[in-house]
Design an enzyme around this catalytic site. Structure first.
Site, PDB file in Angstrom:
ATOM      1  N   ARG A 247      69.326  26.441  26.552  1.00 58.63           N
ATOM      2  CA  ARG A 247      68.356  27.381  25.967  1.00 58.63           C
ATOM      3  C   ARG A 247      69.080  28.205  24.906  1.00 58.63           C
ATOM      4  NH1 ARG A 247      67.322  32.069  29.476  1.00 58.63           N
ATOM      5  NH2 ARG A 247      68.440  33.127  27.830  1.00 58.63           N
ATOM      6  N   HIS A 251      65.335  34.193  26.775  1.00 57.79           N
ATOM      7  CA  HIS A 251      64.360  33.694  27.750  1.00 57.79           C
ATOM      8  C   HIS A 251      62.940  33.868  27.208  1.00 57.79           C
ATOM      9  CE1 HIS A 251      62.291  33.037  31.545  1.00 57.79           C
ATOM     10  NE2 HIS A 251      61.634  34.166  31.321  1.00 57.79           N
ATOM     11  N   TYR A 260      73.900  39.411  28.974  1.00 56.87           N
ATOM     12  CA  TYR A 260      74.483  38.561  30.029  1.00 56.87           C
ATOM     13  C   TYR A 260      75.267  37.353  29.516  1.00 56.87           C
ATOM     14  CZ  TYR A 260      69.950  36.254  29.243  1.00 56.87           C
ATOM     15  OH  TYR A 260      68.864  35.664  28.657  1.00 56.87           O
TER      16      TYR A 260
HETATM   17  C1  TPP Z   1      57.060  32.560  41.469  1.00 51.05           C
HETATM   18  C2  TPP Z   1      57.757  33.302  40.374  1.00 51.05           C
HETATM   19  N1  TPP Z   1      58.907  33.951  40.639  1.00 51.05           N
HETATM   20  C3  TPP Z   1      59.552  34.615  39.653  1.00 51.05           C
HETATM   21  C4  TPP Z   1      59.034  34.648  38.380  1.00 51.05           C
HETATM   22  C5  TPP Z   1      59.774  35.385  37.257  1.00 51.05           C
HETATM   23  N2  TPP Z   1      60.412  34.390  36.391  1.00 51.05           N
HETATM   24  C6  TPP Z   1      59.826  33.981  35.250  1.00 51.05           C
HETATM   25  S1  TPP Z   1      60.720  32.808  34.470  1.00 51.05           S
HETATM   26  C7  TPP Z   1      61.939  32.856  35.641  1.00 51.05           C
HETATM   27  C8  TPP Z   1      63.159  31.978  35.524  1.00 51.05           C
HETATM   28  C9  TPP Z   1      62.830  30.528  35.534  1.00 51.05           C
HETATM   29  O1  TPP Z   1      63.964  29.783  35.166  1.00 51.05           O
HETATM   30  P1  TPP Z   1      63.890  28.219  34.975  1.00 51.05           P
HETATM   31  O2  TPP Z   1      63.053  27.612  36.050  1.00 51.05           O
HETATM   32  O3  TPP Z   1      65.268  27.719  34.822  1.00 51.05           O
HETATM   33  O4  TPP Z   1      63.041  28.011  33.636  1.00 51.05           O
HETATM   34  P2  TPP Z   1      63.397  28.482  32.149  1.00 51.05           P
HETATM   35  O5  TPP Z   1      62.807  29.848  31.976  1.00 51.05           O
HETATM   36  O6  TPP Z   1      64.871  28.437  31.985  1.00 51.05           O
HETATM   37  O7  TPP Z   1      62.694  27.505  31.246  1.00 51.05           O
HETATM   38  C10 TPP Z   1      61.627  33.774  36.628  1.00 51.05           C
HETATM   39  C11 TPP Z   1      62.476  34.070  37.795  1.00 51.05           C
HETATM   40  C12 TPP Z   1      57.819  33.971  38.148  1.00 51.05           C
HETATM   41  N3  TPP Z   1      57.243  33.918  36.939  1.00 51.05           N
HETATM   42  N4  TPP Z   1      57.208  33.269  39.151  1.00 51.05           N
END
Ligand code: TPP
Ligand code: MG
Length: 348
Positions: A247, A251, A260
């Site tokens: 990425r 985010h 970070y």
């Molecule tokens: C069930 C749930 N828990 C927490 C969140 C908060 N949250 C949004 S994105 C994220 C990280 C996800 O990381 P990843 O699966 O690696 O996907 P990326 O964002 O890197 O594409 C979190 C913890 C959420 N949206 N839904």
């Protein structure tokens, strides 16, 4: 993995898609900064993983289940980009496109949520029985339509995802679990949240084949997804693909990665840019030249302008609609909530 059968024309089409997606993605960040949209989740660096995988799926038979970071998948699949961006404009949850007609589920911000939906849809394929049972002709696309579920390295640690993988494997559901391992779950690096060495290693525990692929190599991603599709469509059950990528951006537009990770880390860990890399490869092979690349860029810029105008013109949706599509038959409680909302906000 089967030998690649991409024609030069398809390679050029893939490159144009990469360039278009890169430009739409960068523009969306600019639109957020200009106040045109309130928020966006960039996918810079993940274009090859997204375009290459969507390109391998069958538009008539398959169904895509995205997260909130799948602009490249949506564009490669042919989803209307203004309708897609309506989620980021906050005019509509999940996008204004028709999910059934476009075979692209609503944008999903619940981490891991799309995985359950994909397995449910795939299980439905097997319950419906094989395609075209009325003919004995061999079906080139397989016995079943295939669901592809996109999710991240972080999502792979959710309980729901493990239940979905187990269920899919037990019932041989035709589904591809497509993990974009982009190194981060917001501010948490993969090695702080994925036990067992890799996401692919975990899927082996559910008895499904796994493919770990260089997610920045569009043709490798295309080949892996094609092979996985053939496996799932033939009734042999799910496959997990872990596309190793990075990425490159924040985010989301509200995130500051400087808190970070350092710029030096970003530069050394991101590897070669997937769009530049494909341009170099195709140029070296004589498939594209400078004129083609310049035209691809200008096509991308034209499209970016059109989508920008469409997003600016998007009006807001009537607030009442938020109650309308929750259930096929609204519950008494929901009706009461809708009535109370109308009274408070519309004074009727
Ligand atoms: C069930 C749930 N828990 C927490 C969140 C908060 N949250 C949004 S994105 C994220 C990280 C996800 O990381 P990843 O699966 O690696 O996907 P990326 O964002 O890197 O594409 C979190 C913890 C959420 N949206 N839904
Ligand atoms: Mg991630």
């Amino acid at each position: 993995m089967p030998a690649l059968a991409l024609s030069s024309e398809q390679q050029r089409e893939l490159y144009q898609l990469l360039e278009t997606v890169r430009h739409l993605d960068l523009s969306a960040i600019a639109w957020q900064r200009q106040g045109i949209i309130p928020g966006y989740a960039p996918e810079r660096g993940q274009e090859a993983a997204q375009v290459g995988s969507a390109y391998a799926m069958n538009r008539e038979l398959d169904f895509i289940f995205p997260t909130y970071r799948e602009l490249g998948v949506a564009r490669a699949w042919g989803v209307d980009m203004v309708a897609y961006m309506s989620t980021h404009k906050a005019s509509w949850h999940g996008g204004l496109y028709d999910p059934v007609a476009s075979r692209f589920a609503p944008i999903q911000a619940v981490v891991g949520g799309s995985v359950l939906h994909a397995v449910g849809w795939a299980h439905g394929q097997t319950l419906n029985g094989p395609l075209n049972t009325s003919t004995d002709e061999p079906q080139p696309s397989g016995k079943y339509g295939v669901a592809i579920s996109y999710f991240g390295d972080g999502a792979s640690s959710q309980g729901d995802v493990h239940e979905a993988m187990n269920f899919a494997s037990v019932f041989k559901a035709p589904v591809i679990f497509f993990v974009q391992n982009n190194g981060w779950a917001i501010s948490v690096p993969t090695d702080r949240q994925v036990a067992g060495g890799s996401v692919a290693a975990r899927a082996a525990g559910y008895g499904m084949p796994t493919i770990q692929v260089d997610g920045n190599d569009i043709e490798a991603v295309y080949a892996a997804t094609s092979a996985a599709r053939t496996h799932a469509a033939s009734g042999q059950g799910p496959v997990l693909i872990e596309a190793m990528t990075y990425r490159r951006g924040p985010h989301s537009t509200s995130d500051d990665p400087g808190r970070y990770r350092s710029l030096d880390e970003e530069r050394s860990e991101a590897g070669q840019d997937p769009v530049d890399r494909y341009a170099e490869k195709l140029q070296a092979a004589g498939v594209v030249d400078q004129t083609f690349l310049a035209n691809a860029l200008s096509n991308a810029q034209d499209e970016e302008e059109q989508v920008r105008a469409g997003v600016i013109a998007l009006g807001s949706r009537p607030g009442q609609e938020m109650f309308d599509f929750v259930y096929a038959e609204p519950t008494a409680e929901l009706k009461a909530q809708a009535a109370s909302w109308r009274e408070e906000s519309e004074h009727v």
